[in-house]
Design a protein around this motif. Structure first.
Motif, PDB file in Angstrom:
ATOM      1  N   ASP A 358       0.848  -1.189   0.000  1.00 56.14           N
ATOM      2  CA  ASP A 358       0.000   0.000   0.000  1.00 56.14           C
ATOM      3  C   ASP A 358       0.885   1.241   0.000  1.00 56.14           C
ATOM      4  O   ASP A 358       2.096   1.175   0.240  1.00 56.14           O
ATOM      5  CB  ASP A 358      -0.905   0.001   1.240  1.00 56.14           C
ATOM      6  CG  ASP A 358      -1.928  -1.129   1.187  1.00 56.14           C
ATOM      7  OD1 ASP A 358      -2.395  -1.439   0.072  1.00 56.14           O
ATOM      8  OD2 ASP A 358      -2.243  -1.697   2.251  1.00 56.14           O
ATOM      9  N   ARG A 359       0.256   2.406  -0.240  1.00 61.00           N
ATOM     10  CA  ARG A 359       1.009   3.651  -0.325  1.00 61.00           C
ATOM     11  C   ARG A 359       1.633   4.057   1.009  1.00 61.00           C
ATOM     12  O   ARG A 359       2.630   4.777   1.040  1.00 61.00           O
ATOM     13  CB  ARG A 359       0.102   4.783  -0.820  1.00 61.00           C
ATOM     14  CG  ARG A 359      -0.308   4.634  -2.278  1.00 61.00           C
ATOM     15  CD  ARG A 359      -1.052   5.871  -2.755  1.00 61.00           C
ATOM     16  NE  ARG A 359      -1.517   5.735  -4.134  1.00 61.00           N
ATOM     17  CZ  ARG A 359      -0.756   5.944  -5.195  1.00 61.00           C
ATOM     18  NH1 ARG A 359       0.508   6.322  -5.049  1.00 61.00           N
ATOM     19  NH2 ARG A 359      -1.240   5.779  -6.417  1.00 61.00           N
ATOM     20  N   ASP A 360       1.046   3.590   2.117  1.00 61.60           N
ATOM     21  CA  ASP A 360       1.529   4.066   3.414  1.00 61.60           C
ATOM     22  C   ASP A 360       2.746   3.312   3.922  1.00 61.60           C
ATOM     23  O   ASP A 360       3.258   3.601   5.009  1.00 61.60           O
ATOM     24  CB  ASP A 360       0.407   3.984   4.453  1.00 61.60           C
ATOM     25  CG  ASP A 360      -0.072   2.562   4.701  1.00 61.60           C
ATOM     26  OD1 ASP A 360       0.288   1.669   3.904  1.00 61.60           O
ATOM     27  OD2 ASP A 360      -0.813   2.332   5.672  1.00 61.60           O
ATOM     28  N   VAL A 361       3.244   2.328   3.140  1.00 59.51           N
ATOM     29  CA  VAL A 361       4.441   1.600   3.574  1.00 59.51           C
ATOM     30  C   VAL A 361       5.660   2.446   3.227  1.00 59.51           C
ATOM     31  O   VAL A 361       5.872   2.779   2.059  1.00 59.51           O
ATOM     32  CB  VAL A 361       4.544   0.225   2.893  1.00 59.51           C
ATOM     33  CG1 VAL A 361       5.783  -0.515   3.390  1.00 59.51           C
ATOM     34  CG2 VAL A 361       3.293  -0.606   3.152  1.00 59.51           C
ATOM     35  N   PRO A 362       6.467   2.818   4.191  1.00 57.60           N
ATOM     36  CA  PRO A 362       7.634   3.666   3.925  1.00 57.60           C
ATOM     37  C   PRO A 362       8.610   2.999   2.947  1.00 57.60           C
ATOM     38  O   PRO A 362       8.780   1.776   2.949  1.00 57.60           O
ATOM     39  CB  PRO A 362       8.277   3.837   5.308  1.00 57.60           C
ATOM     40  CG  PRO A 362       7.181   3.555   6.279  1.00 57.60           C
ATOM     41  CD  PRO A 362       6.322   2.522   5.633  1.00 57.60           C
ATOM     42  N   ASP A 363       9.254   3.830   2.136  1.00 58.24           N
ATOM     43  CA  ASP A 363      10.229   3.304   1.189  1.00 58.24           C
ATOM     44  C   ASP A 363      11.339   2.536   1.885  1.00 58.24           C
ATOM     45  O   ASP A 363      11.835   1.523   1.377  1.00 58.24           O
ATOM     46  CB  ASP A 363      10.843   4.450   0.371  1.00 58.24           C
ATOM     47  CG  ASP A 363       9.842   5.075  -0.586  1.00 58.24           C
ATOM     48  OD1 ASP A 363       8.781   4.467  -0.817  1.00 58.24           O
ATOM     49  OD2 ASP A 363      10.130   6.177  -1.104  1.00 58.24           O
ATOM     50  N   THR A 408       2.711  -4.777   4.594  1.00 59.58           N
ATOM     51  CA  THR A 408       2.023  -3.728   5.354  1.00 59.58           C
ATOM     52  C   THR A 408       3.034  -2.945   6.168  1.00 59.58           C
ATOM     53  O   THR A 408       4.141  -3.440   6.463  1.00 59.58           O
ATOM     54  CB  THR A 408       0.970  -4.333   6.292  1.00 59.58           C
ATOM     55  OG1 THR A 408       1.621  -5.275   7.173  1.00 59.58           O
ATOM     56  CG2 THR A 408      -0.105  -5.054   5.497  1.00 59.58           C
ATOM     57  N   ALA A 409       2.670  -1.725   6.488  1.00 62.31           N
ATOM     58  CA  ALA A 409       3.578  -0.876   7.262  1.00 62.31           C
ATOM     59  C   ALA A 409       3.916  -1.520   8.601  1.00 62.31           C
ATOM     60  O   ALA A 409       3.044  -2.057   9.297  1.00 62.31           O
ATOM     61  CB  ALA A 409       2.943   0.498   7.476  1.00 62.31           C
ATOM     62  N   GLY A 410       5.176  -1.495   8.942  1.00 61.20           N
ATOM     63  CA  GLY A 410       5.628  -2.006  10.230  1.00 61.20           C
ATOM     64  C   GLY A 410       5.943  -3.485  10.265  1.00 61.20           C
ATOM     65  O   GLY A 410       6.389  -3.998  11.297  1.00 61.20           O
TER      66      GLY A 410
END
Length: 422
Positions: A358-363, A408-410
């Motif tokens: 998703d877009r919210d996952v940091p590069d 997913t983020a994190g």
């Protein structure tokens, strides 16, 4: 000339990798030559009809007046041309670098060539040739090595059952002389003979008469083509060769052809189910290149009615560049025709993974996940999740990817759950 999408390019490279691997296994070493050669070299009268199809390169610095002045002599307009095959460049390469090469040099050349001809199925204006050549060996062993390496390559591509049609230009010259064709009419006669499979004996005889060939020679040739023959089968060897030739065929040439068969048979003895030598003597195999001086051959496969490659001995070519004759023989696979027959070639064994995020996952997290998988030996592509996830995964599968994971983020590096794409 064509573009190749990623999946097509990957497939082509996998087939090329198999070809390179088998050629190297047989002791050949790969070289590379420039895509352009001097115009005079490409048009030296040794390339047959291909010389007419060469792409020529305009001389630098010509102004309109110079171009107009040279209109009646195209040779004044061009000094270079794109190579139309890999044999002429190899001869120049060997003459230039002979001092750094072994006495018997076994070369691989796999590269594009260009011919300005009408495109058709399996034939393009830019296409890849896969050549192996042996320079410095005049014995039948050289032809045998080329044939064995080529058939081994077909086997490795799951195209077992290939065979090689074989002849010798010296046999052709001897036959034409025996029938009574004069030396100056032989080039045209050979062009007609090359159509024997398509138009038959009657058609060949009729065309020769239309050409104005020596009438008595045409009559003798037609009588030979239509002579009664027993249907008794003979495996490749002296008996089969002499069966298809007029009496008193040159012993030296027949012995050379027999020696090739014996060596190929010995090398192929371990191939599963092999009962016969995979060679077929064809006294009317011609091949149009003007530089052939001896043995000539074409690669056949039962799945198609056209050749997959060919080659022959060209003992006189290198002498044009070096000043002394050096024996040479080569075999070229027509890659564009061959690759169309290969259903699939296994990938290199690495896991190919698509990471859907998703877009919210940091590069920083994405690159950490990717680098960890790459370090473990996987091939990894990052893909932003789209509304139509099914289409995204189908495209990835078409590109050769075998599994995917959702990021997913994190998420901790190494914790991703891989799922198969199939």
């Amino acid at each position: 000339m064509r573009d190749f999408l990623p999946a097509d390019k990957a497939r082509r490279e996998r087939v090329l990798a198999v070809i390179r691997d088998r050629y190297r296994a047989h002791g050949f070493d790969e070289i590379e030559t420039p895509v352009m050669e001097e115009h005079a070299r490409l048009h030296a009268g040794i390339g047959g009809d291909n010389e007419k199809l060469a792409y020529n390169v305009l001389r630098r610095g010509l102004d309109a007046a110079a171009i107009s002045a040279a209109a009646d002599d195209p040779a004044l307009l061009t000094d270079l041309g794109l190579r139309y095959d890999l044999t002429v460049p190899l001869a120049r390469f060997y003459a230039t670098n002979r001092g750094q090469l072994p006495a018997v040099f076994r070369s691989i050349q796999i590269a594009p060539v260009w011919r300005a001809e009408r495109p058709q199925k399996g034939r393009y204006r830019q296409f890849v040739q896969c050549d192996i050549d042996i320079i410095g060996d005049a014995s039948a062993r050289a032809e045998s090595e080329l044939i064995v390496a080529t058939l081994d390559t077909l086997d490795a591509l799951d195209l077992a059952g290939g065979s090689v049609r074989i002849n010798d230009r010296r046999v052709l010259d001897w036959m034409l002389d025996a029938f009574g064709f004069s030396p100056d009419e032989r080039p045209g006669v050979l062009i007609t003979i090359d159509k024997l499979d398509k138009i038959g004996p009657a058609g060949v005889a009729a065309e020769l008469r239309d050409r104005g060939a020596t009438a008595s020679a045409v009559d003798a040739f037609e009588q030979f083509l239509t002579r009664p023959m027993t249907m008794e089968y003979h495996p490749y060897g002296e008996r089969q060769i002499r069966k298809f030739l007029p009496a008193d065929a040159p012993t030296e040439v027949v012995a050379h052809l027999v020696g090739i068969g014996e060596a190929v048979a010995a090398a192929r003895a371990g191939v599963d189910g092999l009962a016969d030598i995979p060679l077929v003597f064809d006294p009317f195999l011609v091949r149009g290149m003007g530089y052939y001086t001896g043995t000539i051959f074409e690669l056949a496969h039962p799945s198609v009615d056209y050749s997959l490659g060919g080659g022959g001995r060209y003992d006189g070519m290198i002498g044009r560049f070096l000043g002394q004759d050096v024996p040479a023989v080569g075999f070229s696979i027509g890659f564009e025709r061959l690759v169309d027959l290969v259903d699939a070639v296994d990938a290199d064994g690495a896991t190919a993974i698509v990471l859907v995020h998703d877009r919210d996952v940091p590069d920083s997290e994405l690159l950490a996940h990717k680098s960890g998988l790459v370090a473990a030996g996987s091939r990894v592509r990052l893909e932003h999740r789209t509304k139509n996830l099914k289409a995204l995964l189908e495209r990835a599968a078409a590109d050769g990817y075998t599994s995917f994971a959702t990021v997913t983020a994190g998420a901790a590096v190494g914790s991703l759950e891989l799922k198969p794409l199939a």
